[in-house]
Design a protein around this motif. Structure first.
Motif, mmCIF file in Angstrom:
data_model
loop_
_atom_site.group_PDB
_atom_site.id
_atom_site.type_symbol
_atom_site.label_atom_id
_atom_site.label_comp_id
_atom_site.label_asym_id
_atom_site.label_seq_id
_atom_site.Cartn_x
_atom_site.Cartn_y
_atom_site.Cartn_z
ATOM 1 N N MET A 184 19.252 -13.140 -69.155
ATOM 2 C CA MET A 184 19.403 -14.450 -68.586
ATOM 3 C C MET A 184 20.890 -14.688 -68.315
ATOM 4 O O MET A 184 21.743 -14.258 -69.063
ATOM 5 C CB MET A 184 18.847 -15.504 -69.547
ATOM 6 N N LEU A 185 21.156 -15.384 -67.234
ATOM 7 C CA LEU A 185 22.526 -15.691 -66.862
ATOM 8 C C LEU A 185 23.140 -16.687 -67.850
ATOM 9 O O LEU A 185 22.432 -17.485 -68.457
ATOM 10 C CB LEU A 185 22.562 -16.304 -65.462
ATOM 11 N N THR A 186 24.444 -16.636 -67.959
ATOM 12 C CA THR A 186 25.152 -17.628 -68.753
ATOM 13 C C THR A 186 25.701 -18.697 -67.819
ATOM 14 O O THR A 186 25.803 -18.476 -66.598
ATOM 15 C CB THR A 186 26.320 -16.997 -69.532
ATOM 16 N N ARG A 187 26.087 -19.822 -68.359
ATOM 17 C CA ARG A 187 26.658 -20.897 -67.534
ATOM 18 C C ARG A 187 27.882 -20.421 -66.760
ATOM 19 O O ARG A 187 28.097 -20.818 -65.621
ATOM 20 C CB ARG A 187 27.046 -22.086 -68.407
ATOM 21 N N GLU A 188 28.661 -19.578 -67.397
ATOM 22 C CA GLU A 188 29.879 -19.090 -66.759
ATOM 23 C C GLU A 188 29.585 -18.228 -65.540
ATOM 24 O O GLU A 188 30.414 -18.122 -64.634
ATOM 25 C CB GLU A 188 30.734 -18.298 -67.764
ATOM 26 N N GLU A 189 28.425 -17.602 -65.509
ATOM 27 C CA GLU A 189 28.062 -16.726 -64.394
ATOM 28 C C GLU A 189 27.481 -17.493 -63.209
ATOM 29 O O GLU A 189 27.346 -16.926 -62.125
ATOM 30 C CB GLU A 189 27.039 -15.687 -64.856
ATOM 31 N N LEU A 190 27.137 -18.740 -63.418
ATOM 32 C CA LEU A 190 26.525 -19.536 -62.356
ATOM 33 C C LEU A 190 27.576 -20.252 -61.532
ATOM 34 O O LEU A 190 28.656 -20.580 -62.033
ATOM 35 C CB LEU A 190 25.563 -20.557 -62.967
ATOM 36 N N CYS A 234 28.641 -25.409 -58.274
ATOM 37 C CA CYS A 234 27.792 -26.340 -57.520
ATOM 38 C C CYS A 234 26.329 -26.195 -57.960
ATOM 39 O O CYS A 234 25.779 -25.101 -57.919
ATOM 40 C CB CYS A 234 27.919 -26.053 -56.034
ATOM 41 N N PRO A 235 25.675 -27.285 -58.357
ATOM 42 C CA PRO A 235 24.280 -27.207 -58.784
ATOM 43 C C PRO A 235 23.332 -26.717 -57.679
ATOM 44 O O PRO A 235 22.363 -26.011 -57.958
ATOM 45 C CB PRO A 235 23.931 -28.636 -59.200
ATOM 46 N N VAL A 236 23.609 -27.082 -56.445
ATOM 47 C CA VAL A 236 22.764 -26.623 -55.334
ATOM 48 C C VAL A 236 22.906 -25.115 -55.169
ATOM 49 O O VAL A 236 21.918 -24.399 -54.992
ATOM 50 C CB VAL A 236 23.102 -27.368 -54.024
ATOM 51 N N ALA A 237 24.118 -24.611 -55.272
ATOM 52 C CA ALA A 237 24.341 -23.163 -55.179
ATOM 53 C C ALA A 237 23.649 -22.438 -56.337
ATOM 54 O O ALA A 237 23.125 -21.336 -56.149
ATOM 55 C CB ALA A 237 25.838 -22.858 -55.174
ATOM 56 N N THR A 238 23.614 -23.045 -57.513
ATOM 57 C CA THR A 238 22.900 -22.458 -58.650
ATOM 58 C C THR A 238 21.421 -22.324 -58.325
ATOM 59 O O THR A 238 20.821 -21.270 -58.532
ATOM 60 C CB THR A 238 23.091 -23.326 -59.920
ATOM 61 N N THR A 239 20.833 -23.394 -57.792
ATOM 62 C CA THR A 239 19.404 -23.368 -57.437
ATOM 63 C C THR A 239 19.132 -22.298 -56.393
ATOM 64 O O THR A 239 18.187 -21.519 -56.525
ATOM 65 C CB THR A 239 18.955 -24.749 -56.921
ATOM 66 N N VAL A 240 19.975 -22.238 -55.374
ATOM 67 C CA VAL A 240 19.796 -21.240 -54.312
ATOM 68 C C VAL A 240 19.930 -19.830 -54.884
ATOM 69 O O VAL A 240 19.170 -18.934 -54.526
ATOM 70 C CB VAL A 240 20.787 -21.494 -53.154
ATOM 71 N N ALA A 288 13.488 -10.358 -62.134
ATOM 72 C CA ALA A 288 14.619 -11.284 -61.986
ATOM 73 C C ALA A 288 14.211 -12.703 -62.372
ATOM 74 O O ALA A 288 14.945 -13.394 -63.091
ATOM 75 C CB ALA A 288 15.148 -11.253 -60.551
ATOM 76 N N LEU A 289 13.042 -13.137 -61.916
ATOM 77 C CA LEU A 289 12.572 -14.481 -62.259
ATOM 78 C C LEU A 289 12.319 -14.614 -63.757
ATOM 79 O O LEU A 289 12.597 -15.657 -64.352
ATOM 80 C CB LEU A 289 11.305 -14.812 -61.466
ATOM 81 N N GLU A 290 11.819 -13.550 -64.367
ATOM 82 C CA GLU A 290 11.607 -13.561 -65.812
ATOM 83 C C GLU A 290 12.954 -13.589 -66.541
ATOM 84 O O GLU A 290 13.144 -14.371 -67.485
ATOM 85 C CB GLU A 290 10.794 -12.336 -66.239
ATOM 86 N N ASN A 291 13.890 -12.763 -66.109
ATOM 87 C CA ASN A 291 15.219 -12.731 -66.737
ATOM 88 C C ASN A 291 15.937 -14.073 -66.613
ATOM 89 O O ASN A 291 16.706 -14.449 -67.501
ATOM 90 C CB ASN A 291 16.083 -11.624 -66.135
ATOM 91 N N ASP A 292 15.693 -14.789 -65.522
ATOM 92 C CA ASP A 292 16.322 -16.087 -65.318
ATOM 93 C C ASP A 292 15.569 -17.206 -66.036
ATOM 94 O O ASP A 292 15.990 -18.369 -65.978
ATOM 95 C CB ASP A 292 16.435 -16.406 -63.822
ATOM 96 N N GLY A 293 14.449 -16.883 -66.661
ATOM 97 C CA GLY A 293 13.706 -17.864 -67.436
ATOM 98 C C GLY A 293 12.771 -18.743 -66.631
ATOM 99 O O GLY A 293 12.242 -19.722 -67.159
#
Length: 108
Positions: free
Chosen positions: A1-7, A10-16, A60-65
């Motif tokens: 799973m990604l960490t906050r630092e890797e995201l 911008c919240p929209v960019a995170t979602t995308v 990837a979807l599983e790793n991202d939770g």
């Protein structure tokens, strides 16, 4: 799973980043509208996707939770995918995209 630092900041960019490719969108759509799915269910409803690409996107979807994978100890093994709680929270986004897409088609 990604960490906050890797995201992205911008919240929209995170979602995308998390759901922004066409295969992830279709996989999530299937889970929202059809509930739990097996690999073969995805492959039947998304015939244009290769098995490798489907596997990569599910991982990837599983790793991202966003999805959960449940393996049943059977012969042959059975694996089912469902949306996680955070994945289920995408439903309002899907509803909004469906409304917007319908309106855009009417606009054209």
């Amino acid at each position: 799973m990604l960490t906050r630092e890797e995201l992205p900041e911008c919240p929209v960019a995170t979602t995308v980043q998390l759901i922004g490719n066409k295969w992830k969108l279709i996989i999530i759509r299937n889970l929202i509208y059809n509930g739990k799915q097996r690999f073969t269910d995805f492959h039947k409803t998304i015939p244009a996707i290769s098995k490798k690409v489907l596997t990569d996107n599910l991982r990837a979807l599983e790793n991202d939770g966003l999805i959960e994978r449940k393996v049943y100890a059977e012969v042959p093994p059975r694996v089912e995918y469902t949306l996680s709680d955070i994945g289920k929270s995408l439903r309002p986004i899907w509803d909004a995209m469906e409304i917007w897409g319908t309106r855009y088609k009417e606009y054209l």
